[in-house]
Design an enzyme around this catalytic site. Structure first.
Site, PDB file in Angstrom:
ATOM      1  CB  SER A 275      -0.960  -0.054   1.203  1.00 12.41           C
ATOM      2  OG  SER A 275      -2.000   0.876   1.049  1.00 12.41           O
TER       3      SER A 275
ATOM      4  CG  ASP B 229      -7.241  -3.349  -2.174  1.00 12.54           C
ATOM      5  OD1 ASP B 229      -7.860  -2.455  -1.577  1.00 12.54           O
ATOM      6  OD2 ASP B 229      -6.001  -3.491  -2.129  1.00 12.54           O
TER       7      ASP B 229
ATOM      8  CG  HIS C  74      -5.541  -2.762   1.118  1.00  9.85           C
ATOM      9  ND1 HIS C  74      -4.873  -2.563  -0.070  1.00  9.85           N
ATOM     10  CD2 HIS C  74      -5.008  -1.848   1.992  1.00  9.85           C
ATOM     11  CE1 HIS C  74      -3.983  -1.576   0.075  1.00  9.85           C
ATOM     12  NE2 HIS C  74      -4.040  -1.138   1.312  1.00  9.85           N
TER      13      HIS C  74
END
Lengths: 281, 281
Positions: free
Chosen positions: B150, B226, B259
């Site tokens: 991320s 995600d 995620h």
């Protein structure tokens, strides 16, 4: 609908789900986690490994930190992680707010003393209510294994030893092996079960092992740098009892390892294989 | 002694250590974690994989949840996990107490604007100060790989693309691929770097990739479930840029994955092998 789905996350081709349900045994709502390996889509009835966590844990610790999903996905094992006690505003906890009794510290027994007896029946929840729910809700068989860590290692040993034939495989990480004779166990047992130490024997793995009618093999890993080993866990009592009665026990002292999930993760694959071998036999 | 040892835990035959040290670059104390595989005892100089975590994380998330140690121990890879920002009472954070800016959200850049410029220099810390410390303190070589998740996937891409030759391998999980054009990045860049969007280009993986002088292959995994993908991560911008300039990019859309670290754990082994292959070549 008895199961309320809280979350779903794909993991190693399978799914990690968290559910809430009302437990009639515990008289409160409970959350548990299930890992369904990819084989769960294929119509087969899969074997189930129940994992009992230690003091202060919930269903999340094992699923997040043990790294069990990788090999469970390969072996086709369903993993179930219950909470470690009844919880909620209506469930009494430790009067002093301690972490080793009450919420997060149910010790996987059926309490006989007030004010605990109404809710603290984790043995019946783990051995009966939860498997009935799991077996009605997921593509699983009645081939059950059980394992756990610390207080949950104690729970796994006691659940299997008290219920011969109900589990086909058994293991533990750093279990509280002789709770009648350690501070954690004495605090919990004296409150949940009362002052009569004779009543404690039916919840003590060493006492149960001494009179076990079946010889279910046990795998135990114990880190020799575990700061709780000497005072709380007492693996030597388990070893001595198993030797005295000829119960098959593989107790491995792992040099340098502590009490954490880093230790569990390092050896979880051996335990999954131990269970899969018995469950698929 | 520049390194203060906070804790040590044995893991897969190696050791997980956490250290505190004073960072001259960031003008505050910092904590980082190192995983030393068993081969670290044997006198060899091992390659190092740097892992940059995402928003809100510390050094602990990756080490506890990714399950990377098992294969790192097999491959002989050292793992380093720094914190995600400067921290402490003297380090300004988000004025509104938000989790996507300030503490836990350093974005792996060198800030130019006040009051951030004095402390928020995570790029120089991760690329220069921390490796110098690691290479002076542990049995490691200067063969470095870098990866992250991320915000940390953005960091890994930018660190490697800005410093050609410094890393031999590069990968990312669900990176913020085009931070100049997403809400997380626009908030952070406008504060750390100011209003001039031209200055943002040197911290944006897509902008850097468009003019990269070296062709270091990139492996990226992105879950297609995600919830941040469309608005914040924009993998399609990375794919389009790589295709336009002919940069070797393997971008895998993983069906059903979100995620979380359950996603990372599912594919971390592929990334470790990607790095080990380049680092041991």
């Amino acid at each position: 609908m008895p199961l309320e789905l809280l979350s779903s996350q794909k993991s190693f081709g399978g799914w990690h789900h968290r559910y809430r349900h009302h437990s009639a045994t515990l008289q409160c709502d409970m959350v548990f986690a299930v890992y369904l390996p990819p084989q769960a889509r294929e119509g087969a009835k899969l074997p189930v490994l129940y994992w009992l966590s230690g003091l202060t844990c919930t269903d999340e610790n094992f699923m997040q930190k043990a790294g069990a999903q990788r090999l469970a996905a390969e072996l086709g094992l369903v993993l179930i992680a219950p909470d470690t006690s009844p919880r909620g505003a209506g469930v009494p906890g430790d009067p002093d707010g301690a972490w080793d009794f009450g919420h997060g510290a149910g010790f996987y027994l059926n309490a006989s003393e007030e004010p605990w007896a109404a809710h603290y029946r984790m043995h019946d929840y783990v051995v009966h209510e939860l498997p009935a729910l799991v077996e009605a809700s997921f593509p699983v068989s009645d081939r059950r294994g059980i394992s756990g860590h610390s207080m949950g290692g104690h729970g796994a040993l006691v659940c299997a030893l008290r219920n011969p034939g109900r589990y086909r495989s058994l293991s533990a990480f750093a279990p509280i092996a002789n709770p009648s004779n350690c501070p954690w166990g004495e605090k919990a047992f004296s409150r949940y079960l009362g002052a009569d130490r004779d009543s404690w024997r039916q919840w003590d793995a060493c006492a149960l092992l001494a009179t076990a009618s079946k010889r279910l093999p046990i795998l135990v890993d114990q880190g020799d740098a575990d700061s709780f080993m000497a005072m709380q866990l007492k693996p030597e009592m388990l070893r001595a009892t198993a030797a005295a009665v000829g119960h098959p026990l593989t107790l491995r002292l792992q040099p340098g390892y502590d009490h954490s999930y880093y230790f569990i993760a390092s050896f979880i694959d051996d335990h999954l294989r131990h269970h899969a071998q018995a469950l698929n036999a």
